[in-house]
Design a protein around this motif. Structure first.
Motif, PDB file in Angstrom:
ATOM      1  N   LEU A 193     -13.733  13.849   8.526  1.00 55.95           N
ATOM      2  CA  LEU A 193     -15.182  13.881   8.716  1.00 55.95           C
ATOM      3  C   LEU A 193     -15.555  14.890   9.799  1.00 55.95           C
ATOM      4  N   LYS A 194     -14.778  14.922  10.868  1.00 56.40           N
ATOM      5  CA  LYS A 194     -15.045  15.873  11.949  1.00 56.40           C
ATOM      6  C   LYS A 194     -14.941  17.314  11.440  1.00 56.40           C
ATOM      7  N   GLU A 195     -13.930  17.548  10.621  1.00 60.70           N
ATOM      8  CA  GLU A 195     -13.725  18.897  10.079  1.00 60.70           C
ATOM      9  C   GLU A 195     -14.937  19.328   9.246  1.00 60.70           C
ATOM     10  N   ASN A 196     -15.416  18.436   8.363  1.00 61.99           N
ATOM     11  CA  ASN A 196     -16.568  18.765   7.523  1.00 61.99           C
ATOM     12  C   ASN A 196     -17.839  18.934   8.347  1.00 61.99           C
ATOM     13  N   THR A 197     -17.989  18.093   9.368  1.00 63.34           N
ATOM     14  CA  THR A 197     -19.183  18.158  10.211  1.00 63.34           C
ATOM     15  C   THR A 197     -19.183  19.427  11.058  1.00 63.34           C
ATOM     16  N   ALA A 198     -18.005  19.817  11.524  1.00 58.44           N
ATOM     17  CA  ALA A 198     -17.904  21.052  12.311  1.00 58.44           C
ATOM     18  C   ALA A 198     -18.270  22.268  11.464  1.00 58.44           C
ATOM     19  N   LYS A 202     -22.844  20.791  13.096  1.00 55.12           N
ATOM     20  CA  LYS A 202     -23.613  19.674  13.647  1.00 55.12           C
ATOM     21  C   LYS A 202     -22.934  19.242  14.949  1.00 55.12           C
ATOM     22  N   VAL A 203     -23.303  19.891  16.027  1.00 57.39           N
ATOM     23  CA  VAL A 203     -22.592  19.747  17.299  1.00 57.39           C
ATOM     24  C   VAL A 203     -22.641  18.315  17.820  1.00 57.39           C
ATOM     25  N   ALA A 204     -23.817  17.698  17.790  1.00 55.40           N
ATOM     26  CA  ALA A 204     -23.962  16.341  18.332  1.00 55.40           C
ATOM     27  C   ALA A 204     -23.101  15.349  17.556  1.00 55.40           C
ATOM     28  N   ILE A 209     -18.126  11.909  16.751  1.00 58.52           N
ATOM     29  CA  ILE A 209     -16.895  11.635  15.994  1.00 58.52           C
ATOM     30  C   ILE A 209     -15.676  11.778  16.896  1.00 58.52           C
ATOM     31  N   ASP A 210     -15.694  12.753  17.794  1.00 61.34           N
ATOM     32  CA  ASP A 210     -14.592  12.904  18.766  1.00 61.34           C
ATOM     33  C   ASP A 210     -14.409  11.631  19.590  1.00 61.34           C
TER      34      ASP A 210
END
Length: 679
Positions: A193-198, A202-204, A209-210
């Motif tokens: 999910l983090k990979e797709n969001t990055a 979508k910084v926030a 997610i981190d």
């Protein structure tokens, strides 16, 4: 308040309430959240919407705003449930869903308060006492606010001590993270999910997610410490003897492609779930073969003997955790074998029993290795493994590496042969696609999309299409800047190459971020050209790609401007064999002014009415959706639809169609009744 606002809200609530039959909501934590939202909306729908539908209070601005906000929240919540998959992140899902349910609850309370304070004449169902009763019902709809606990744990994570074991336990119970394997699955889901969001910048959200990844990692560490403290042996178990998935002493250790060792049954279950990353290192595995780790197994046996530790029973300890439905049957089979007069040894019992639970490819591997050992050849262990795998899992990575090297050749013939073999191998199975991608083939295949040799170009694009069936490969293909070369093939390739280029763009556009990128790269016009002038297969692939791209709003105007509606209307002819695909794209385009105008100008209305009457179940639903958009946004189109005799087939559809078709047909008939008094 425009009646279309209430109609849309009523439709969305109806869709949501019908979603209870979906398999998506049968698992935890999804089910409890669906039930909470369902309870709120069931209070609102029949009593409020039906009662005030024709009431003067619909003109109230505050009420109108509350209904509008409620509609947005319901639509977003439904999307969350529709997107949920068993391997999705539970923690992220809970944070999103609880926020939306809270918004829905607040909007409903606002609606009741406005109605209660209104001085206008309201229907009997909306008496002050009745409104107060329903208001209290919604106030008392409750469930544990897991998001609050997660946020508290995230704050504690930043401090020196971290979240308490009590908080971690509450989170684990709420998210149904009941085992170490489920915690690791959650960690993998969050990293994806983090990979797709990055990628979507979508910084926030990436920061959130981190924090969740750090929390789940801490939870995994705490579970490991708890497991260690609970061991029945006074002697600490060496870490290398513990399976990273089960956190138990291994009885049948196997090695995966990353070099890590796991208990066979647990890593097999991991792969069976569709996970192709190493649970410990999180690297993508080039294959999913399992190689027995006989060295570790022997060390474990020696350690157990030296420390007077009994090895866990393979059937009892492993299958009970990994395959609970099979455990009872397995135990019974073992007992039956023990009770016979045959002198059956325990290892034979285990092997015989496991063979009934899942096919024993390992037996064949074992036999091949033993045969090789018995020869006079001086064969080293790595050669044994490779030789064995070549026989059981053809083709091996070595062959693929050779073909990938051939792609770099300056010889057109060599490239053509290599791409042809990779095309065949990539078609055969998932493991081959993973191996081909991990051997570095993707960027070379993308380069060959510009090959002057027609057959090489066709082989390359078809191989990429096959590789794109795996999500990780989709990302790799886009990262290799494949979109523009795929468009080049659409414009210059053979008929088969054009078909497969369109199909590849369809496959890549499954990811939301790629819809925008493909549309902005100039793919829409050549896809529309293929839709109008391609082979029958090419037209279907183009329609599928255009439908996916049309789900990104920005692309809709481009699709209309490229003259797609003219071709789509022609494809509503049943003789073309593409009615369902064409009407699906038209229904999507009908949500825009440009799309509706083009459908009317190209003579699409009579054909859409015909589909409502004679089409397939899917076709009827999409045709009705398109007509609903046309009629509710243009009185001229509405009159044209009525003149085409749409009412009788819509009445029939409202009674016997699919749930979506019924909802659309009923909404359109209601519109006719209110505005044209046709009944």
């Amino acid at each position: 308040m425009e009646m279309s606002l209430l109609e849309t809200l009523l439709r969305d609530i109806s869709f949501f309430l019908k979603f209870s039959s979906s398999e998506n909501i049968n698992s935890e934590p999804v089910q409890k959240y669906y039930q909470g939202a369902e309870e709120i909306l069931k209070v609102l729908k029949p009593i409020i919407l039906n009662a005030i539908f024709d009431s003067e209070i619909t003109s109230d601005e505050v009420l109108s705003k509350a209904f509008e906000e409620l509609g947005v929240s319901v639509e977003e919540l439904l999307q969350q449930f529709e997107r949920w998959q068993p391997l999705s992140s539970k923690a992220y899902f809970v944070l999103q869903v609880e926020s939306l349910i809270s918004e829905i609850r607040n909007s409903c309370l606002d609606i009741f308060r406005v109605l209660k304070s209104s001085h206008q004449h309201l229907p009997y169902e909306l008496s002050s006492a009745s409104l107060e009763l329903h208001l209290q019902k919604i106030k008392h709809v409750g469930y544990e606010q897991t998001s609050t606990v997660i946020k508290e744990a995230k704050r504690d994570q930043v401090g020196n001590f971290g979240p308490s074991s009590e908080i971690l336990l509450r989170i684990a119970e709420s998210l149904s993270l009941n085992s170490n394997m489920e915690i690791l699955i959650e960690a993998v889901a969050l990293e994806k999910l983090k990979e797709n969001t990055a990628q979507a910048k979508k910084v926030a959200e990436v920061e959130c997610i981190d924090q969740l990844i750090a929390l789940i990692t801490h939870m995994h560490h705490c579970l490991f410490l708890i497991k260690q403290s609970q061991t029945c042996s006074s002697v600490p178990i060496p870490l290398d003897f513990i399976c990273p998935l089960s956190l138990e002493l291994m009885t049948d250790p196997v090695i995966v492609a990353s070099g890590q060792t796991y208990e066979r049954a647990f890593i097999k279950k991991w792969f069976d779930l569709g996970l192709t990353v190493c649970p410990k290192t999180r690297q993508t595995l080039v294959h999913t073969f399992l190689i027995p780790n006989n060295t570790t197994k022997a060390l474990i046996v020696n350690w157990c003997e030296s420390n007077n530790v009994k090895l866990p029973d393979l059937v009892e300890s492993t299958l009970n955790q990994v395959y609970p439905p099979c455990a009872t049957k397995v135990k019974k089979l073992v007992e039956d074998l023990k009770s016979t007069s045959n002198n059956v040894k325990l290892p034979d019992l285990v092997e015989s029993t496991l063979n009934q639970v899942y096919p024993p490819r390992a037996t064949k591997v074992k036999k091949l290795v033993e045969d090789l050992k018995s020869t006079s050849n001086n064969v080293k262990l790595p050669d044994l493994v490779e030789s064995t795998l070549n026989q059981v899992y053809p083709p091996c990575a070595t062959k693929v590496k050779k073909l990938v090297e051939d792609l770099k050749s300056t010889s057109t013939y060599t490239q053509r042969v290599a791409t042809a073999e990779l095309r065949l191998l990539s078609k055969q199975n998932r493991d081959n696609r993973i191996i081909i991608a991990n051997c570095g083939a993707i960027s070379l295949l993308v380069d060959l999309l510009h090959s002057p040799d027609t057959k090489t170009q066709e082989n390359a694009v078809t191989t990429l299409l096959n590789l794109s069936n795996i999500d990780n490969n989709k990302k790799a293909i886009v990262d290799a800047n494949a979109i523009e070369p795929l468009i080049h093939v659409l414009q210059t390739g053979s008929p088969v190459a054009k078909e497969n280029s369109a199909a590849t763009l369809f496959s890549l556009s499954i990811f939301e971020i790629n819809k925008a990128r493909i549309g902005r790269s100039g793919a829409i016009r050549p896809l529309v050209d293929l839709l109008g002038n391609g082979t029958p297969r090419g037209k279907k692939d183009a329609a599928a790609a255009l439908f996916n791209l049309s789900l990104f709003h920005e692309n809709k105007a481009q699709i209309v401007q490229a003259d797609a509606v003219r071709y789509l209307v022609k494809l509503l002819d049943p003789a073309a064999g593409m009615v369902d695909k064409a009407v699906a794209v038209l229904a999507s385009l009908a949500t825009t002014f440009e799309g509706r105008t083009a459908i009317g100008q190209e003579g699409g209305i009579p054909l859409l009415v015909e589909v409502v009457e004679l089409g397939s179940a899917r076709g009827k639903a999409n045709a009705t959706a398109a007509l609903l958009q046309l009629c509710t946004n243009s009185s001229r189109f509405c009159i044209m639809v009525l003149q085409e005799g749409a009412v009788p087939p819509l009445v029939a559809l409202s009674q016997s169609g699919t749930q979506r078709a019924k909802e659309k047909a009923q909404a359109l008939l209601s519109y006719f009744q209110r505005h044209y008094r046709i009944f």
